[in-house]
Motif scaffolding. Sequence first.
Motif, PDB file in Angstrom:
ATOM      1  N   ARG A   1      -2.061   1.178 -12.564  1.00  0.00           N
ATOM      2  CA  ARG A   1      -1.208   2.392 -11.811  1.00  0.00           C
ATOM      3  C   ARG A   1      -0.277   3.146 -13.040  1.00  0.00           C
ATOM      4  O   ARG A   1       0.272   2.163 -13.996  1.00  0.00           O
ATOM      5  N   LYS A   2      -0.809   3.928 -12.959  1.00  0.00           N
ATOM      6  CA  LYS A   2       0.361   5.246 -13.782  1.00  0.00           C
ATOM      7  C   LYS A   2       1.522   4.737 -14.056  1.00  0.00           C
ATOM      8  O   LYS A   2       1.980   4.892 -12.198  1.00  0.00           O
ATOM      9  N   PRO A   3       2.571   5.101 -14.153  1.00  0.00           N
ATOM     10  CA  PRO A   3       3.889   4.793 -13.247  1.00  0.00           C
ATOM     11  C   PRO A   3       4.367   6.227 -12.563  1.00  0.00           C
ATOM     12  O   PRO A   3       3.846   7.178 -12.522  1.00  0.00           O
ATOM     13  N   LYS A  33      -0.170   9.893  -4.694  1.00  0.00           N
ATOM     14  CA  LYS A  33      -0.981  10.123  -4.107  1.00  0.00           C
ATOM     15  C   LYS A  33      -1.071  11.008  -3.832  1.00  0.00           C
ATOM     16  O   LYS A  33      -1.747  13.065  -4.026  1.00  0.00           O
ATOM     17  N   TRP A  34      -0.081  11.516  -3.328  1.00  0.00           N
ATOM     18  CA  TRP A  34       0.641  12.876  -2.451  1.00  0.00           C
ATOM     19  C   TRP A  34       2.302  13.610  -3.577  1.00  0.00           C
ATOM     20  O   TRP A  34       2.912  13.091  -2.986  1.00  0.00           O
ATOM     21  N   ASN A  35       1.879  14.529  -4.347  1.00  0.00           N
ATOM     22  CA  ASN A  35       2.871  14.287  -5.371  1.00  0.00           C
ATOM     23  C   ASN A  35       3.450  15.402  -4.860  1.00  0.00           C
ATOM     24  O   ASN A  35       3.345  15.998  -3.892  1.00  0.00           O
ATOM     25  N   THR A  71       1.276   6.774  -1.380  1.00  0.00           N
ATOM     26  CA  THR A  71       0.822   6.142  -1.781  1.00  0.00           C
ATOM     27  C   THR A  71       0.511   6.230  -3.001  1.00  0.00           C
ATOM     28  O   THR A  71       1.094   7.848  -4.048  1.00  0.00           O
ATOM     29  N   TYR A  72      -0.499   5.191  -3.760  1.00  0.00           N
ATOM     30  CA  TYR A  72      -0.694   5.687  -5.558  1.00  0.00           C
ATOM     31  C   TYR A  72      -1.332   6.192  -6.490  1.00  0.00           C
ATOM     32  O   TYR A  72      -2.659   6.759  -5.056  1.00  0.00           O
ATOM     33  N   GLU A  73      -1.274   7.209  -7.398  1.00  0.00           N
ATOM     34  CA  GLU A  73      -2.502   7.678  -7.440  1.00  0.00           C
ATOM     35  C   GLU A  73      -4.110   6.584  -8.072  1.00  0.00           C
ATOM     36  O   GLU A  73      -3.186   5.427  -8.507  1.00  0.00           O
ATOM     37  N   GLU A 103       0.585  -1.273   0.008  1.00  0.00           N
ATOM     38  CA  GLU A 103       0.324   0.488   0.638  1.00  0.00           C
ATOM     39  C   GLU A 103       0.918   1.511   0.498  1.00  0.00           C
ATOM     40  O   GLU A 103       0.724   1.786  -0.298  1.00  0.00           O
ATOM     41  N   TRP A 104       2.264   1.408   0.663  1.00  0.00           N
ATOM     42  CA  TRP A 104       2.315   2.217   0.845  1.00  0.00           C
ATOM     43  C   TRP A 104       3.900   2.823  -0.196  1.00  0.00           C
ATOM     44  O   TRP A 104       4.496   1.761  -0.598  1.00  0.00           O
ATOM     45  N   CYS A 105       3.829   4.215  -0.003  1.00  0.00           N
ATOM     46  CA  CYS A 105       5.176   3.712  -0.602  1.00  0.00           C
ATOM     47  C   CYS A 105       5.904   5.159   0.044  1.00  0.00           C
ATOM     48  O   CYS A 105       5.043   5.880   0.668  1.00  0.00           O
ATOM     49  N   SER A 106       7.659   5.993  -0.502  1.00  0.00           N
ATOM     50  CA  SER A 106       7.599   6.729   0.220  1.00  0.00           C
ATOM     51  C   SER A 106       9.413   7.159  -0.126  1.00  0.00           C
ATOM     52  O   SER A 106       9.988   6.632  -1.052  1.00  0.00           O
TER      53      SER A 106
END
Lengths: 254, 307
Positions: free
Chosen positions: B285-287, B256-258, B275-277, B237-240
């Motif tokens: 998902r978009k890259p 999600k938060w660019n 997280t991802y858009e 779910e997450w990225c950072s």
Amino acid sequence: MIMDEFTPLDCLLPTGTQKICLIILNQPLEKDSLHTLWSKALLRACADGAANHLYDITAGQQDSFLPDYISGDFDSITAEVKAFYTEKKCRLIETADQELTDFTKCLAIMVEEIKRQQLQVDTIVTLGGLAGRFDQTMASVETLYHALNMTELPLVVLQGCSLAYLLRPDMRHRLGVNTGLEGEWCSLIPIGGPCKTHTTGLKWNLENQVLQFGKLVSTSNTYEPVAQGDQRKPVTVTTDQPLLWSMGICRDRK
Amino acid sequence: MEGEGQRGYLVSCITDLHSTEMSCTQKICLIILNQPLEKDSLHTLWSKDLGAGYQVSILNCPADGPSEVDDLRLVGFQNIHTWPFARSLSLSVALLRACADGAANHLYDITAGQQDSFLPDYISGDFDSITAEVKAFYTEKKCRLIETADQELTDFTKCLAIMVEEIKRQQLQVDTIVTLGGLAGRFDQTMASVETLYHALNMTELPLVVLQGCSLAYLLRPDMRHRLGVNTGLEGEWCSLIPIGGPCKTHTTGLKWNLENQVLQFGKLVSTSNTYEPVAQGDQRKPVTVTTDQPLLWSMGICRDRK
């Protein structure tokens, strides 16, 4: 230069002198550490899902381990655990702010409570925060940075065999390392950016050198050797930017 | 038909703007560090030689349904499982495998009963962690043992240096160097792994990713437009984005938060629990695209229960 004397592992010594407040984060708990810290703590709080771990690890005697408050956005605490602590009259403080982590928010409430109750506190100790999801470990470090502006009190984070403590710039830190609970290793990690650093008391000291990722990071360092039976010298550190001190904990006390 | 048993694992395809095709054949080299191993990840990354007559297949994008389904034989740990694949097929082959010191102990334990099928090409380090028993075993099996006494560099960095040299010496075509372990245990050693990622920028052009548990870490080079594929189905779910070395002026899309040319810096702004858009149900998902002016640590969750 202001001198600050601090013994990071005093909090885990049953005979330690520091008055502490305890924050528990959403990570598996070590029973020994929990019991030692809980008994000394003037205030005890859980950040969201930490309450689940507390509930599990105190099975059979949860009534003796009721936190003063549980804060967070409550997306991790289970309904059962939430109901239990609510029924026991623990404060549940919902903090919906999406910009800040549960840890930061829990710390903000702790700082406020200490002030409100006019408590004499030496250290805020956090259990958890250094393992699990890598981004959450880094978020714990970010909270250590925020803490520099939130309180004068030292904030230490403990999990497993590691302790982390962010050293303020422009003070002469004097760290006591003779509790008997120190592990073999220690380190200075310039997480936020380059730090001009000077140390004594380490096996590999820094002589006004710049620590910086990509150039020089002090890991797997250790304490200056002393004669058998002698006490270790304190570790002194000065830095021009916040610098992360991390050390090993060895619970088989010598 | 869903595969059963062993699950495939794939490092997200990593491209930069200069490469117009997604790299769907990942040739990797594997470094194992001194941490508990996940059996699934180990087996998938280790894989078998193609010469054995089996095709080793690792899970890739489910894409838009199985328009071209090939049943391939996945050589599992004990059984042969069939695994359907969608159009973009990915083959991941570990061309070289190495252990850093005490990693050999973990390898020995987790491959109990079939150590012979999991012999590393070399074991390097100062050998203060590997047990005498394990050292003797791999020596007897003719694995190279390379003692590296340099106290200035960690076992990981030294192991990587040897890997880079071997890749050159054998003139191997490699896409990615994958490291198992390095993100848990002693906190200073986790930070030392990150320091190795920094050194790696000067040691090799190849991307170096570090995986342990449910986390992956990858240091993004400055001044390139990174385009990260996040549709393997193994993404958590997450990225950072973590500015570990210092402030990074950062621009992203696909999150999600660019970040809009914002400075990431400890004490001011660190992107964690991102997280991802979101995309419509069933869509890819978009890259994630990232540019940065200083090395910037990308970290993401791994979710092995493939959806």
